[in-house]
Scaffold this active site. Structure first.
Site, PDB file in Angstrom:
ATOM      1  N   SER A   1       0.837  -1.186   0.000  1.00 13.60           N
ATOM      2  CA  SER A   1       0.000   0.000   0.000  1.00 13.60           C
ATOM      3  C   SER A   1       0.877   1.242   0.000  1.00 13.60           C
ATOM      4  O   SER A   1       1.996   1.222   0.500  1.00 13.60           O
ATOM      5  CB  SER A   1      -0.901  -0.018   1.239  1.00 13.60           C
ATOM      6  OG  SER A   1      -1.820   1.040   1.207  1.00 13.60           O
ATOM      7  N   ASP A   2       0.336   2.319  -0.564  1.00 10.87           N
ATOM      8  CA  ASP A   2       1.035   3.596  -0.512  1.00 10.87           C
ATOM      9  C   ASP A   2       0.001   4.704  -0.372  1.00 10.87           C
ATOM     10  O   ASP A   2      -1.067   4.649  -0.984  1.00 10.87           O
ATOM     11  CB  ASP A   2       1.874   3.823  -1.775  1.00 10.87           C
ATOM     12  CG  ASP A   2       2.773   5.047  -1.626  1.00 10.87           C
ATOM     13  OD1 ASP A   2       3.715   4.986  -0.812  1.00 10.87           O
ATOM     14  OD2 ASP A   2       2.523   6.060  -2.299  1.00 10.87           O
ATOM     15  N   THR A   3       0.322   5.688   0.440  1.00 12.03           N
ATOM     16  CA  THR A   3      -0.584   6.808   0.685  1.00 12.03           C
ATOM     17  C   THR A   3       0.097   8.108   0.295  1.00 12.03           C
ATOM     18  O   THR A   3       1.271   8.313   0.616  1.00 12.03           O
ATOM     19  CB  THR A   3      -0.977   6.867   2.176  1.00 12.03           C
ATOM     20  OG1 THR A   3      -1.621   5.635   2.528  1.00 12.03           O
ATOM     21  CG2 THR A   3      -1.924   8.023   2.463  1.00 12.03           C
TER      22      THR A   3
ATOM     23  N   ALA B   1      -3.453   3.735  -2.429  1.00 16.64           N
ATOM     24  CA  ALA B   1      -3.574   2.600  -3.345  1.00 16.64           C
ATOM     25  C   ALA B   1      -3.175   1.338  -2.594  1.00 16.64           C
ATOM     26  O   ALA B   1      -2.263   1.351  -1.771  1.00 16.64           O
ATOM     27  CB  ALA B   1      -2.681   2.801  -4.561  1.00 16.64           C
TER      28      ALA B   1
END
Length: 200
Positions: free
Chosen positions: A80-82, A117
């Site tokens: 995940s990446d924010t 995502a």
């Protein structure tokens, strides 16, 4: 063996949220020689959603390669990446305290987007989802910003804040996924897990 996923994230908040879903997981963290930060470099004229999706896929590529290299049992890998975006401007992790003050001043009194995502994959298949939320900060005085930066909380966080921390006192409105703003949108993550026979 009980079904599980590998979580390729150093974030304690993502671990906590995955535990909330009741999914068994093992951590799959980068080796010392991996430059994890380099994956997060922004390309020229890259828009926030394209950026966060691309970085998450790169994280998944790196994690799957890590899994193969270590010869670990096969299981899906969750990445995940924010990112925080003010208009088309991507606000990443602050470089230092001065940068954190600059970012928080930019967010003060405005509404911004938080894009997270999530990707779940194996060598054979991969799926991705994106959660987009809106966060409105009340106007913050310089003294309030400085006090928050002095707490150390903004460091290492996209947009120089953690929604679950003391900055919540300055958040006037949220629209979207609270868990997505924390770094792992529960609904989207569960939907991906269901696609691999692991969701609730």
């Amino acid at each position: 063996m009980k079904p599980f996923v590998y979580l390729a994230s150093q974030s304690p908040r993502r671990r906590q949220l995955l535990e909330q879903l009741g999914v068994a997981y093992e951590l799959l963290l980068p080796d010392a020689d991996e430059d994890a930060e380099a994956l997060e470099a922004v390309l020229p004229r890259e828009v926030p959603q394209a950026y966060v999706q691309r970085v998450t896929q790169l994280k998944l590529d790196a994690a799957l390669a890590r899994l193969k290299k270590r010869g670990l049992p096969a299981a899906p890998v969750l990445c995940s990446d924010t990112t925080v975006a003010l208009g088309r401007v991507i606000l990443g992790k602050p470089l230092d305290e001065t940068d954190a003050v600059r970012i928080l001043r930019a967010l003060s009194g405005k509404t911004h987007r938080v894009l997270t995502a999530v990707a779940l994959g194996t060598e054979q298949q991969r799926q991705q989802a994106v959660s987009i939320s809106k966060v409105t900060f009340a106007p913050m005085f310089d003294a309030q910003i400085q006090a928050y930066v002095d707490s150390g909380e903004p460091m290492g966080k996209a947009g120089a804040y953690g929604v679950q921390g003391r900055v919540a006192a300055h958040i006037a409105h949220i629209s979207g996924s609270y868990s997505g703003i924390m770094g792992l949108p529960m609904y989207e993550t569960n939907t991906l897990l269901q696609g691999f026979g692991l969701g609730r």
